[in-house]
Design an enzyme around this catalytic site. Sequence first.
Site, PDB file in Angstrom:
ATOM      1  N   GLY A  19      -2.689  -2.924  -2.007  1.00 17.66           N
ATOM      2  CA  GLY A  19      -1.385  -3.546  -1.784  1.00 17.66           C
ATOM      3  C   GLY A  19      -1.289  -4.211  -0.429  1.00 17.66           C
ATOM      4  O   GLY A  19      -2.136  -4.008   0.446  1.00 17.66           O
ATOM      5  N   SER A  50      -5.415   5.855  -0.523  1.00 19.38           N
ATOM      6  CA  SER A  50      -5.301   4.408  -0.591  1.00 19.38           C
ATOM      7  C   SER A  50      -6.564   3.798  -1.198  1.00 19.38           C
ATOM      8  O   SER A  50      -7.678   4.144  -0.823  1.00 19.38           O
ATOM      9  CB  SER A  50      -5.089   3.874   0.823  1.00 19.38           C
ATOM     10  OG  SER A  50      -5.007   2.479   0.776  1.00 19.38           O
ATOM     11  N   SER A  51      -6.342   2.892  -2.161  1.00 19.09           N
ATOM     12  CA  SER A  51      -7.510   2.238  -2.774  1.00 19.09           C
ATOM     13  C   SER A  51      -8.056   1.243  -1.754  1.00 19.09           C
ATOM     14  O   SER A  51      -7.331   0.365  -1.309  1.00 19.09           O
ATOM     15  CB  SER A  51      -7.085   1.488  -4.028  1.00 19.09           C
ATOM     16  OG  SER A  51      -6.151   2.249  -4.739  1.00 19.09           O
ATOM     17  N   SER A  63       0.836  -1.199   0.000  1.00 20.15           N
ATOM     18  CA  SER A  63       0.000   0.000   0.000  1.00 20.15           C
ATOM     19  C   SER A  63       0.870   1.248   0.000  1.00 20.15           C
ATOM     20  O   SER A  63       1.808   1.360   0.784  1.00 20.15           O
ATOM     21  CB  SER A  63      -0.885  -0.033   1.248  1.00 20.15           C
ATOM     22  OG  SER A  63      -1.692   1.102   1.247  1.00 20.15           O
ATOM     23  N   GLY A  64       0.578   2.163  -0.892  1.00 22.94           N
ATOM     24  CA  GLY A  64       1.336   3.406  -0.957  1.00 22.94           C
ATOM     25  C   GLY A  64       2.575   3.316  -1.831  1.00 22.94           C
ATOM     26  O   GLY A  64       3.363   4.253  -1.902  1.00 22.94           O
ATOM     27  N   ASN A 116      -1.136   5.497   3.130  1.00 19.52           N
ATOM     28  CA  ASN A 116      -1.303   6.187   1.851  1.00 19.52           C
ATOM     29  C   ASN A 116      -2.470   7.158   1.962  1.00 19.52           C
ATOM     30  O   ASN A 116      -3.545   6.791   2.422  1.00 19.52           O
ATOM     31  CB  ASN A 116      -1.570   5.119   0.767  1.00 19.52           C
ATOM     32  CG  ASN A 116      -1.727   5.721  -0.607  1.00 19.52           C
ATOM     33  OD1 ASN A 116      -1.735   6.937  -0.781  1.00 19.52           O
ATOM     34  ND2 ASN A 116      -1.861   4.857  -1.600  1.00 19.52           N
ATOM     35  N   GLU A 165      -0.552  -4.943   3.170  1.00 17.91           N
ATOM     36  CA  GLU A 165      -0.805  -3.911   4.162  1.00 17.91           C
ATOM     37  C   GLU A 165      -0.551  -4.460   5.566  1.00 17.91           C
ATOM     38  O   GLU A 165      -1.060  -5.517   5.923  1.00 17.91           O
ATOM     39  CB  GLU A 165      -2.275  -3.498   4.048  1.00 17.91           C
ATOM     40  CG  GLU A 165      -2.583  -2.102   4.431  1.00 17.91           C
ATOM     41  CD  GLU A 165      -3.976  -1.716   3.934  1.00 17.91           C
ATOM     42  OE1 GLU A 165      -4.080  -0.790   3.126  1.00 17.91           O
ATOM     43  OE2 GLU A 165      -4.954  -2.356   4.348  1.00 17.91           O
ATOM     44  N   THR A 167      -1.690   2.677  -7.862  1.00 15.19           N
ATOM     45  CA  THR A 167      -2.807   3.417  -8.459  1.00 15.19           C
ATOM     46  C   THR A 167      -2.282   4.511  -9.379  1.00 15.19           C
ATOM     47  O   THR A 167      -2.808   4.710 -10.476  1.00 15.19           O
ATOM     48  CB  THR A 167      -3.672   4.015  -7.343  1.00 15.19           C
ATOM     49  OG1 THR A 167      -4.086   2.941  -6.499  1.00 15.19           O
ATOM     50  CG2 THR A 167      -4.880   4.709  -7.898  1.00 15.19           C
TER      51      THR A 167
HETATM   52  N1  LIG Z   1       4.997   8.126  -9.926  1.00 20.82           N
HETATM   53  C1  LIG Z   1       4.714   8.931  -8.898  1.00 20.82           C
HETATM   54  N2  LIG Z   1       5.076  10.208  -8.941  1.00 20.82           N
HETATM   55  C2  LIG Z   1       4.769  11.018  -7.939  1.00 20.82           C
HETATM   56  N3  LIG Z   1       4.116  10.646  -6.831  1.00 20.82           N
HETATM   57  C3  LIG Z   1       3.721   9.363  -6.723  1.00 20.82           C
HETATM   58  C4  LIG Z   1       3.986   8.448  -7.763  1.00 20.82           C
HETATM   59  N4  LIG Z   1       3.487   7.263  -7.403  1.00 20.82           N
HETATM   60  C5  LIG Z   1       2.909   7.434  -6.193  1.00 20.82           C
HETATM   61  N5  LIG Z   1       3.044   8.698  -5.784  1.00 20.82           N
HETATM   62  C6  LIG Z   1       2.571   9.269  -4.532  1.00 20.82           C
HETATM   63  O1  LIG Z   1       2.320   8.201  -3.658  1.00 20.82           O
HETATM   64  C7  LIG Z   1       0.976   8.199  -3.232  1.00 20.82           C
HETATM   65  C8  LIG Z   1       0.475   6.806  -3.134  1.00 20.82           C
HETATM   66  O2  LIG Z   1       0.433   6.205  -4.383  1.00 20.82           O
HETATM   67  P1  LIG Z   1      -0.683   5.182  -4.795  1.00 20.82           P
HETATM   68  O3  LIG Z   1      -0.510   4.934  -6.213  1.00 20.82           O
HETATM   69  O4  LIG Z   1      -1.996   5.659  -4.340  1.00 20.82           O
HETATM   70  O5  LIG Z   1      -0.279   3.927  -3.982  1.00 20.82           O
HETATM   71  P2  LIG Z   1      -0.947   2.515  -3.970  1.00 20.82           P
HETATM   72  O6  LIG Z   1      -2.042   2.530  -4.942  1.00 20.82           O
HETATM   73  O7  LIG Z   1       0.155   1.593  -4.357  1.00 20.82           O
HETATM   74  O8  LIG Z   1      -1.400   2.275  -2.620  1.00 20.82           O
HETATM   75  C9  LIG Z   1       0.232   8.984  -4.280  1.00 20.82           C
HETATM   76  O9  LIG Z   1      -0.863   9.613  -3.713  1.00 20.82           O
HETATM   77  C10 LIG Z   1       1.280   9.986  -4.732  1.00 20.82           C
HETATM   78  O10 LIG Z   1       1.286  11.096  -3.887  1.00 20.82           O
HETATM   79 MG   LIG Z   2      -3.932   2.216  -4.708  1.00 24.52          MG
END
Ligand SMILES: Nc1ncnc2c1ncn2[C@@H]1O[C@H](COP(=O)(O)OP(=O)(O)O)[C@@H](O)[C@H]1O
Ligand SMILES: [Mg+2]
Length: 1049
Positions: free
Chosen positions: A411, A187-188, A134-135, A184, A413, A139
């Site tokens: 992810g 977070s989804s 997660s994070g 996160n 967690e 996403t």
């Molecule tokens: N490629 C990226 N560039 C900039 N910030 C990112 C990137 N990927 C993730 N982040 C930051 O990390 C946070 C969490 O990412 P997210 O994709 O929501 O994580 P996950 O879905 O894996 O839990 C996002 O809200 C963003 O702020």
């Molecule tokens: Mg996500």
Amino acid sequence: MHLLHRKADSPPLDQKEEVRRKHIRLHVEGALTARDKVGVQDFVLLDAYTSESAFLDNLRKRFSENLIYTYIGTLLVSVNPYQELGIYTLSQMELYQGVNFFELPPHVYAIADNAYRMMCSELNNHFILISGESGAGKTEASKKILQYFAVTCPMTESLQIARDRLLFSNPVLEAFGNAKTLRNDNSSRFGKYMDIQFDFKGIPVGGHIISYLIEKSRVVYQNQGERNFHIFYQLLEGGEEELLAYLGLERDPQLYKYLSQGRCAKESSVNDKNDWKTVSNAFSVIDFTKDDLENLFGIIASVLHLGNIGFEENQQGCASVPDTHEIKWIAKLLGVDPWVLLEALTHRKIEAKTEEVICPLTLELSAYARDAMAKAVYGRTFTWLVNKINSSLVNKDFTGKTVIGLLDIYGFEVFDKNGFEQFCINYCNEKLQQLLIERTLKAEQAEYEMEGIEWEPIQYFNNKIICDLVEERHKGIISILDEECVRPGPATDLSFLERLEEKVGKHAHFETRKLAGPRGRKKIGWMEFRLFHYAGEVTYCARGFLEKNNDLLYRHLKEVLCRSKNRILKECFLVAELENRRRAPTVGTQFKNSLSSLLEILISKEPSYIRCIKPNESKEPSKFDDFLIRHQVKYLGLMEHLRVRRAGFAYRRKYEHFLQRYKSLCPDTWPHWHGPPEEGVERLIKYIGYKPEEYKLGRTKIFIRFPRTLFATEDAFEFSKHQLVARIQATYKRCLERRAYVRKRQAAITLEAHWRGALARKEAKRRKWAVQTVRKFIKGFINRNKPLCPDNEEFIVFVRKNYILNLRHHVPKNVLDKSWLRPPGILETASDLLRKMCTRNLVRKYCHGITAERRALMQEKVVMSEIFEGKKEGYTESLHQPFANSRVDEGDINPKVLQLLSSEKIQYGVPVIKYDRKGFKTRQRQLILTQKAAYVVELAKIKQKIEYPALKGVSTSSLSDGILVIHILQADIKQKGDVILQCEHIFEAVTKLAMLVKKENLVNVVQGSLQFCISPGKEGTIVFDTGPEEQIYKDKNGQLTVVSVCPKS
Ligand SMILES: Nc1ncnc2c1ncn2[C@@H]1O[C@H](COP(=O)(O)OP(=O)(O)O)[C@@H](O)[C@H]1O
Ligand SMILES: [Mg+2]
């Protein structure tokens, strides 16, 4: 002959493309020199590829330069930068479009583009699996990929809407399914699998979303520092005043119990107001009506109202609601009866055989019922939302499509306290890891073995054992949980824990406080159990497992919701459900089933992987937590993956397919190879110059060790494709042209045929007419002499017309012209008439044209002709000799005579010879004619005067002699007797005389002989004869014989 290296001197595809490629090459070269200093962009190139430290060093070096992406072969490792890097611009997208995978620095766009191009060229389905805890950035990565497709894929105006909907479905789902957690901020809280459908041209035409288990418990409870789903805050922050008033909401989230438990309703990293705008806009794009939105926000608001319902214990120890304010709002928004709702929240219906008993609920159970209602309403509304979005994404055209699936699921967690949700989430991650192992490590090695490629097996941890621990039928944790749920008797979370210890206690990946050794014991609570996940150990608190697995909504409340007038709830709560007495599958089982069908979906598609790594726990940019990352690298199996990649082959393909794709590169295999495919492939790669270390030939597949070899082949193919295309185009065009030509020719022939037909018909008609005309003509000719009848009518008309028309050109020009066009029988009369008319006309004209003198002359000639025509020899000749006015001039006449005749005008005079009546002696005399009489004159003496009344007649002979006898009336005989004269101008003289005398039949032309009066009573004879020479003499009989020369006949 090295086709693979031909690219450099190959002609440009087109100028624009060439410029773009140049730009890319520059970029790559520039980037590469810079990047050489910051590790390798593909771990495969790492010298110490077995060393974890070297791996981490490379990752760290790159991360410190903000290079978050690194490849392991075709797998992308991504480290969350926690900052905007400016690497997702439009120009970056364009840069990566249609470029070979390894030509540019690693990027999520390269993965997307590669999948897309493979899909287009091989027409198969793909998916991109994004995993990580997660994070870690899953996403975000999935959003970047979607954006990449939206921007770079070809597009038609009509399909723009499909693309926009695909894009805009995201913010809506995130608003309703994402929340801030400790790990996160976005977070989804649900799993999402999205299919993007492409048509054969590679245009995105539709999509489909499957959602997985949304974390409903969050609706009613959040841990410290966490929030409820974004939509609640967005609505309160951004919602228009009227909307809030309509929903009965206040702007302050602190006022709502469901929003304030985590104590962080306001979060600096989240801009709810802006997000509200984005979501509102997205709603309009994906086809939500005003009515839909009203109902939807009615539900959201009623959840908030539900949270604020407070219960009190009454004297009977049962729950009651002191303030029904919230109930009324809910009743209004959901379209239910407030009192029924109130009752359903505080009472429970128990069905006992035949009757229903309603019993009041305790305070605790009422609160449970309320929360259950909130969760059920929210959970089902979320499902409705996904369905609604799907119906707007659906492509109704049934032609074949290929898809790229994007899997972005919650992810792995680990929190301080982990519950049923984390259990499900982590189980899901186990399953995906399993898929990854199956598809990469295991399958790959199995394949080498199967294909007979020399191979040294690589050890890796297979997490199947953990999956089995969770999901195995009858023996797995989920089955045990289900059993506890349905078991009669008092089942509690504790009894569940005991059952676990009993059934899976011996499992290496399972532990409880009781089972743990003395060292581990401290860390595990009495209500907890621990699983050793592939990604690390997680301690779960068993509290709430049964309840959440059951996910029970009291029947009483369900009934209320089924009767709701809110349209969305109506679709979510169907009355049929009430009638169905069968127990619904538990949440755990449902989740297990949905995961297994997800894996089925994925297994049938070609995979691409993105492994996301979280650099630190504090969401900070540039912080590289070695320990945390080392751990992730380990559990993600990246080292094993690298080892397999290093030892293995980047690419493999069944001989048939390889040959099919590249056969155009070798003349031996193009266009058809008839031998066994492996021989064809061998021939082909020999021709294009593969080096021995670059490939291996398996039993059914060719294995290519380096991606560059494949990409070079692909480039060569790309080049040859243009030639092929040109040829195919040429052939096709020829075909089209020929078809068009044949069609035109056919048309021309048809046209000609018709035209010829028309001409022939015309000709035939003409001939028929001609035949009829000729026949009619002949018939007319045959019948020309019959009276006018249909048979000859036309002929006659024709003949007439023709004759008349012809006659025009043959009309005589003058009176003497006696020619005349011979008329046909029937026109003889008309011709005569015409001829006469013509003659008359000519005569008239002639007459008008002549002078008085000539007229007189003519008159004389006419008279002459009346007298002599056809009677006397020499007449015809005489016609040409014009008459003179007189044959003697006045000077030749003796003046005495003139004097004697002075009273009379001399009309004519002519010298004559007078024959004596008795002896026929000749004497020269002049015959002079006046108005009254004729005079025979001898010099100065008028020898005889014959007055015209006394003139009985004049005789001449029919021969050419000049004898004329003037007979005198008997009464006047004293005049001696008739006068015999010979005159050279006999015709002229006689005519003049006859004209002056004006007596009918005066002149008598005799034949043979004539009698004349010598003296009264005595007659003489003159005989006329012909002979060789002219002679006049008195014959023996005393007659005067006049011999004329016989005219030559
Ligand atoms: N490629 C990226 N560039 C900039 N910030 C990112 C990137 N990927 C993730 N982040 C930051 O990390 C946070 C969490 O990412 P997210 O994709 O929501 O994580 P996950 O879905 O894996 O839990 C996002 O809200 C963003 O702020
Ligand atoms: Mg996500």
